[in-house]
Design a protein around this motif. Structure first.
Motif, PDB file in Angstrom:
ATOM      1  N   LEU A 128       0.865  -1.191   0.000  1.00  0.00           N
ATOM      2  CA  LEU A 128       0.000   0.000   0.000  1.00  0.00           C
ATOM      3  C   LEU A 128       0.894   1.231   0.000  1.00  0.00           C
ATOM      4  CD1 LEU A 128      -2.777   1.439   0.395  1.00  0.00           C
ATOM      5  CD2 LEU A 128      -2.437   1.161   2.860  1.00  0.00           C
ATOM      6  N   SER A 129       0.718   2.055  -1.023  1.00  0.00           N
ATOM      7  CA  SER A 129       1.519   3.268  -1.125  1.00  0.00           C
ATOM      8  C   SER A 129       0.580   4.470  -1.095  1.00  0.00           C
ATOM      9  CB  SER A 129       2.317   3.239  -2.439  1.00  0.00           C
ATOM     10  OG  SER A 129       2.912   4.481  -2.660  1.00  0.00           O
ATOM     11  N   ILE A 130       0.683   5.263  -0.066  1.00  0.00           N
ATOM     12  CA  ILE A 130      -0.118   6.497  -0.017  1.00  0.00           C
ATOM     13  C   ILE A 130       0.829   7.652  -0.312  1.00  0.00           C
ATOM     14  CG2 ILE A 130      -1.603   7.982   1.376  1.00  0.00           C
ATOM     15  CD1 ILE A 130      -2.465   5.592   2.979  1.00  0.00           C
ATOM     16  N   GLN A 131       0.612   8.274  -1.461  1.00  0.00           N
ATOM     17  CA  GLN A 131       1.405   9.447  -1.845  1.00  0.00           C
ATOM     18  C   GLN A 131       0.505  10.668  -1.743  1.00  0.00           C
ATOM     19  OE1 GLN A 131       4.641   9.319  -2.378  1.00  0.00           O
ATOM     20  NE2 GLN A 131       4.612   7.100  -2.055  1.00  0.00           N
ATOM     21  N   LYS A 133      -0.626  12.610  -3.956  1.00  0.00           N
ATOM     22  CA  LYS A 133      -1.667  12.760  -4.980  1.00  0.00           C
ATOM     23  C   LYS A 133      -2.454  11.480  -5.259  1.00  0.00           C
ATOM     24  CE  LYS A 133      -0.654  16.884  -7.070  1.00  0.00           C
ATOM     25  NZ  LYS A 133      -0.527  17.829  -6.121  1.00  0.00           N
ATOM     26  N   GLN A 134      -1.936  10.347  -4.806  1.00  0.00           N
ATOM     27  CA  GLN A 134      -2.604   9.092  -5.171  1.00  0.00           C
ATOM     28  C   GLN A 134      -2.323   7.979  -4.163  1.00  0.00           C
ATOM     29  OE1 GLN A 134      -1.245   6.589  -8.373  1.00  0.00           O
ATOM     30  NE2 GLN A 134      -3.290   6.464  -9.270  1.00  0.00           N
ATOM     31  N   ILE A 135      -3.303   7.096  -4.054  1.00  0.00           N
ATOM     32  CA  ILE A 135      -3.122   5.878  -3.253  1.00  0.00           C
ATOM     33  C   ILE A 135      -3.028   4.715  -4.227  1.00  0.00           C
ATOM     34  CG2 ILE A 135      -4.218   4.307  -1.617  1.00  0.00           C
ATOM     35  CD1 ILE A 135      -5.542   6.720  -0.332  1.00  0.00           C
ATOM     36  N   ARG A 136      -2.017   3.870  -4.039  1.00  0.00           N
ATOM     37  CA  ARG A 136      -1.856   2.728  -4.937  1.00  0.00           C
ATOM     38  C   ARG A 136      -1.744   1.463  -4.097  1.00  0.00           C
ATOM     39  NH1 ARG A 136       3.317   2.449  -8.562  1.00  0.00           N
ATOM     40  NH2 ARG A 136       2.847   0.671  -9.901  1.00  0.00           N
ATOM     41  N   LEU A 137      -2.650   0.544  -4.376  1.00  0.00           N
ATOM     42  CA  LEU A 137      -2.672  -0.713  -3.631  1.00  0.00           C
ATOM     43  C   LEU A 137      -2.365  -1.825  -4.624  1.00  0.00           C
ATOM     44  CD1 LEU A 137      -3.392  -2.399  -1.133  1.00  0.00           C
ATOM     45  CD2 LEU A 137      -5.793  -1.974  -1.626  1.00  0.00           C
ATOM     46  N   GLN A 138      -1.320  -2.605  -4.334  1.00  0.00           N
ATOM     47  CA  GLN A 138      -0.905  -3.655  -5.264  1.00  0.00           C
ATOM     48  C   GLN A 138      -0.876  -5.018  -4.580  1.00  0.00           C
ATOM     49  OE1 GLN A 138       3.016  -2.079  -6.383  1.00  0.00           O
ATOM     50  NE2 GLN A 138       2.260  -2.083  -8.492  1.00  0.00           N
ATOM     51  N   ALA A 139      -1.215  -6.037  -5.344  1.00  0.00           N
ATOM     52  CA  ALA A 139      -1.083  -7.409  -4.865  1.00  0.00           C
ATOM     53  C   ALA A 139      -1.094  -8.319  -6.076  1.00  0.00           C
ATOM     54  CB  ALA A 139      -2.226  -7.769  -3.927  1.00  0.00           C
ATOM     55  N   THR A 140      -0.760  -9.567  -5.853  1.00  0.00           N
ATOM     56  CA  THR A 140      -0.760 -10.497  -6.988  1.00  0.00           C
ATOM     57  C   THR A 140      -2.126 -11.141  -7.184  1.00  0.00           C
ATOM     58  OG1 THR A 140       0.003 -12.275  -5.561  1.00  0.00           O
ATOM     59  CG2 THR A 140       1.704 -11.039  -6.729  1.00  0.00           C
ATOM     60  N   THR A 141      -3.024 -11.000  -6.181  1.00  0.00           N
ATOM     61  CA  THR A 141      -4.358 -11.623  -6.272  1.00  0.00           C
ATOM     62  C   THR A 141      -5.413 -10.664  -5.715  1.00  0.00           C
ATOM     63  OG1 THR A 141      -4.266 -12.502  -4.046  1.00  0.00           O
ATOM     64  CG2 THR A 141      -3.373 -13.915  -5.784  1.00  0.00           C
ATOM     65  N   TYR A 168      -7.451  13.353   6.127  1.00  0.00           N
ATOM     66  CA  TYR A 168      -6.033  13.494   5.776  1.00  0.00           C
ATOM     67  C   TYR A 168      -5.305  12.221   6.175  1.00  0.00           C
ATOM     68  CZ  TYR A 168      -7.553  18.265   5.330  1.00  0.00           C
ATOM     69  OH  TYR A 168      -8.249  19.388   4.957  1.00  0.00           O
ATOM     70  N   LEU A 169      -4.864  11.483   5.148  1.00  0.00           N
ATOM     71  CA  LEU A 169      -4.161  10.226   5.421  1.00  0.00           C
ATOM     72  C   LEU A 169      -2.663  10.457   5.345  1.00  0.00           C
ATOM     73  CD1 LEU A 169      -6.291   7.766   3.245  1.00  0.00           C
ATOM     74  CD2 LEU A 169      -6.451   8.199   5.695  1.00  0.00           C
ATOM     75  N   PRO A 170      -1.898   9.877   6.256  1.00  0.00           N
ATOM     76  CA  PRO A 170      -0.450  10.088   6.221  1.00  0.00           C
ATOM     77  C   PRO A 170       0.167   9.419   4.988  1.00  0.00           C
ATOM     78  CG  PRO A 170      -1.021   8.398   7.824  1.00  0.00           C
ATOM     79  CD  PRO A 170      -2.312   8.975   7.329  1.00  0.00           C
ATOM     80  N   VAL A 171       1.122  10.106   4.381  1.00  0.00           N
ATOM     81  CA  VAL A 171       1.891   9.495   3.297  1.00  0.00           C
ATOM     82  C   VAL A 171       2.669   8.329   3.896  1.00  0.00           C
ATOM     83  CG1 VAL A 171       3.972   9.934   1.929  1.00  0.00           C
ATOM     84  CG2 VAL A 171       1.996  11.456   1.730  1.00  0.00           C
ATOM     85  N   LEU A 172       2.554   7.178   3.262  1.00  0.00           N
ATOM     86  CA  LEU A 172       3.279   6.014   3.798  1.00  0.00           C
ATOM     87  C   LEU A 172       3.428   4.911   2.756  1.00  0.00           C
ATOM     88  CD1 LEU A 172       0.827   3.857   4.273  1.00  0.00           C
ATOM     89  CD2 LEU A 172       0.657   4.878   6.504  1.00  0.00           C
ATOM     90  N   GLU A 173       4.305   3.970   3.079  1.00  0.00           N
ATOM     91  CA  GLU A 173       4.496   2.761   2.272  1.00  0.00           C
ATOM     92  C   GLU A 173       4.378   1.578   3.216  1.00  0.00           C
ATOM     93  OE1 GLU A 173       5.348   2.510  -1.014  1.00  0.00           O
ATOM     94  OE2 GLU A 173       5.665   4.646  -1.401  1.00  0.00           O
ATOM     95  N   VAL A 174       3.403   0.723   2.953  1.00  0.00           N
ATOM     96  CA  VAL A 174       3.244  -0.494   3.763  1.00  0.00           C
ATOM     97  C   VAL A 174       3.537  -1.693   2.873  1.00  0.00           C
ATOM     98  CG1 VAL A 174       1.521  -1.992   4.868  1.00  0.00           C
ATOM     99  CG2 VAL A 174       1.533   0.459   5.365  1.00  0.00           C
ATOM    100  N   LYS A 175       4.342  -2.615   3.378  1.00  0.00           N
ATOM    101  CA  LYS A 175       4.477  -3.948   2.753  1.00  0.00           C
ATOM    102  C   LYS A 175       3.987  -4.913   3.811  1.00  0.00           C
ATOM    103  CE  LYS A 175       7.339  -2.471  -0.641  1.00  0.00           C
ATOM    104  NZ  LYS A 175       6.663  -1.986  -1.830  1.00  0.00           N
ATOM    105  N   ASP A 176       3.084  -5.795   3.432  1.00  0.00           N
ATOM    106  CA  ASP A 176       2.439  -6.559   4.489  1.00  0.00           C
ATOM    107  C   ASP A 176       2.223  -8.017   4.086  1.00  0.00           C
ATOM    108  OD1 ASP A 176       1.467  -6.778   7.017  1.00  0.00           O
ATOM    109  OD2 ASP A 176      -0.379  -5.656   6.680  1.00  0.00           O
TER     110      ASP A 176
END
Ligand code: ACM
Length: 570
Positions: A128-131, A133-141, A168-176
């Motif tokens: 999960l990448s919150i930047q 200007k954009q939120i991007r959620l990636q996974a293989t499934t 207001y969501l904090p900018v962050l990078e989550v790998k989970d």
């Protein structure tokens, strides 16, 4: 990224409050409230603004339902209906994306345990990448994307100030990535029946905390709760056992299939339990021709229990067991059927073993695998089977006092002690037979312990005193959070012997769905964390800070919860 923490451990080590003080004022102290704690978090200083103009796009049609589910949640939380372009082109403010591989996930710790649907546990991983200007959620499934949306829901609720105001969501990078492949709740619908609509809400609770198994305890002395076409009296008579006037009923096979489908939409597998050969009073009442192999004449006087056990040497009895397992197996696409096997007080060991061996074979003949309570380790179980390790007491026997105060007669105490004294042997035997444990140590994950600490709301005093098994000592939510599934029992090597973790809620003292919610929340969130997160990277102090903003999630769903005075609720 201004501030970088490579793992959640570092986030804790650098100091929760240091971290907070680094955040911009509009993010506020709730900012990263995720439960279960993610494997890795890197935070920035800026914010993403979520408002009614934010839209949700997705990269593949298989993500449509997940996108809709996220939009529905945000609508409940904020009142906004975010648009989801019907033919996705380009990227929305929130973009859900399937990718063949997610960078950085290969380096995460191994996932241990058994998948409840024989899938690949790595399917649950997400990024999960919150930047700004954009939120991007990636996974293989889609499953991984769904798990990621639950993080987004928690962040949105944790950072909402007032309904309808921008979030207001904090900018962050989550790998989970999950620690254990099996993370469940065992729900007792026999002692108190819950309607399909109520069970769906329990599924929603599990989903919100990234749990993936709902084990339904469908049968017990107080009621048989699943329609079996070949044996209609099981529901005609067995679902209407005398039970202090508590809600009764059963699921038709159609309703059960709908529950399975609802759960699958949230990537949760239902594991049905038929609790036999003991706990069978509803069976004996429905079909008096069944043979009882227990000959003891003891007044049990123990809430929710009755002596009696099906006889493995009686052909009519075993034909019924076979037919029931066959019908139940056809109702679930999951890989496992739970056959109970617990607390067969007074049944001879050789009859018990014959019963489990035959019933296990019926499960296998239907293309499923067996789960049983830990006593099944006395039978001929083997690799592929799971045993649920429930008999585990911190210190001495956990029954309050000497048993008398819990209303137990000396004869019953003797039988219980005999059973408990074999508990360690069961586990040794199970792992020597290559079966794996679903860890459910009663001390930590039986959610029918009464709450010890006061509530912040005096109006909860009555519920607090009334709900929960009087036979257990009361426990604080901190005491029940303070354990590690990987190390609590040194007999178990987590990478080899543990299939996963499961909480249990037994409903002897519960009479309504609202009371069930009170016993589940907030402790269910703590169990979810033990199953998903690396426990060494978490602590009660920072957990209780994260937990403090979760009531908005529960209130949005209209769920009752215990307002523990150990948490500074927001
Ligand atoms: C159990 O608590 N009897 C499994």
């Amino acid at each position: 990224m201004k501030k970088i923490t490579s793992t959640f451990a570092c986030l804790c080590a650098c100091g929760w409050f240091t971290f907070l003080s680094c955040s911009p004022p509009e993010v506020g102290e709730r900012s990263v409230n995720l439960i279960p704690a993610p494997t890795s978090v890197k935070t920035g200083e800026q914010v993403f603004t979520l408002n009614q103009k934010s839209d949700i796009s997705y990269s593949d049609p298989s993500l449509k339902e997940v996108a809709e589910d996220l939009a529905a949640y945000i609508r409940d939380l904020t009142g906004w209906t975010l648009s989801i372009p019907s033919s996705p082109s380009g990227r929305g403010k929130i973009h859900l994306e399937l990718t063949p591989e997610i960078s950085g996930l290969k380096d995460l710790p191994a996932i241990w345990g058994a998948s409840p649907k024989d899938g690949n546990p790595a399917d649950e991983q997400y990024s999960l990448s919150i930047q700004k200007k954009q939120i991007r959620l990636q996974a293989t499934t889609p499953e991984g994307i769904y798990r990621g949306t639950t993080s987004l829901k928690q962040l949105a609720a944790g950072n909402r100030s007032a309904k309808g105001e921008p979030i207001y969501l904090p900018v962050l990078e989550v790998k989970d990535s999950p620690r254990f492949a099996w993370r469940g709740l065992s729900l007792d619908v026999s002692r108190c029946f819950f309607t399909p609509e109520e069970v769906k809400q329990v599924i929603d609770m599990l989903a919100l905390y990234k749990m993936n198994v709902l084990h339904i305890h469908l049968t017990d002395n107080q009621g048989w709760r699943i329609e079996i076409n070949k044996y209609p009296k099981l529901t005609e008579i067995g679902s209407q056992m005398p039970n202090e006037g508590k809600p009764a009923g059963y699921y038709t096979q159609q309703q059960f299939k709908e529950l399975v489908q609802y759960a699958a939409g949230r990537f949760i597998t239902i594991v049905p339990e038929i609790d036999i050969p003991g706990h069978a009073a509803a069976l004996f009442a429905s079909y008096p021709g069944l043979k009882d192999a227990v000959q003891l004449n003891v007044d049990l006087n123990l809430s929710g229990q009755a002596l009696g056990a099906l006889d493995a040497d009686d052909p009519y009895t075993m034909q019924l067991v076979k037919d029931v397992i066959t019908e139940v197996a056809a109702l679930t696409p999951g890989s496992y059927i739970h056959i109970g096997g617990d607390e067969t007080l007074g049944l001879s060991e050789d009859k018990f073993i014959r019963f489990v061996n035959q019933t296990r074979q019926f499960v296998l003949d239907n293309g499923k695998k067996m789960v049983g309570w830990q006593e099944v380790c006395r039978a001929d179980i083997t690799a592929g089977d799971l045993f649920q390790h429930w008999i585990y007491f911190k210190g001495n026997m956990e029954i309050a006092g000497d048993g008398e105060s819990a209303g137990l007669s000396p004869e019953v105490m003797k039988l219980l002690m005999e059973m408990f004294s074999k508990a360690a042997e069961d586990v040794e035997s199970g792992i020597s037979r290559k079966a794996r444990a679903i860890v459910s140590p009663s001390t930590y994950v039986y959610l029918d312990h009464r709450y010890l600490e006061p509530s912040t709301d005096p109006a909860q005093a009555d519920e607090q005193e009334r709900l929960g098994m009087p036979a257990y000592p009361k426990q604080t939510i901190e005491q029940m959070y303070d354990w590690n599934p990987s190390t609590f029992n040194p007999l178990l090597d987590p990478s080899q012997n543990i299939g996963g973790i499961e909480a249990a809620i037994w409903c002897e003292t519960i009479s309504s769905f609202r009371e069930l919610q009170f016993m589940l929340m907030p402790r269910l969130a703590g169990v979810a964390e033990k199953g998903w997160s690396k426990v060494e990277d978490t602590s009660w102090e920072e957990y209780r800070t994260r937990l403090s903003s979760h009531p908005l999630l529960w209130e949005t769903a209209h769920w009752n919860y215990f307002k523990s005075s150990l948490v500074d609720w927001k």
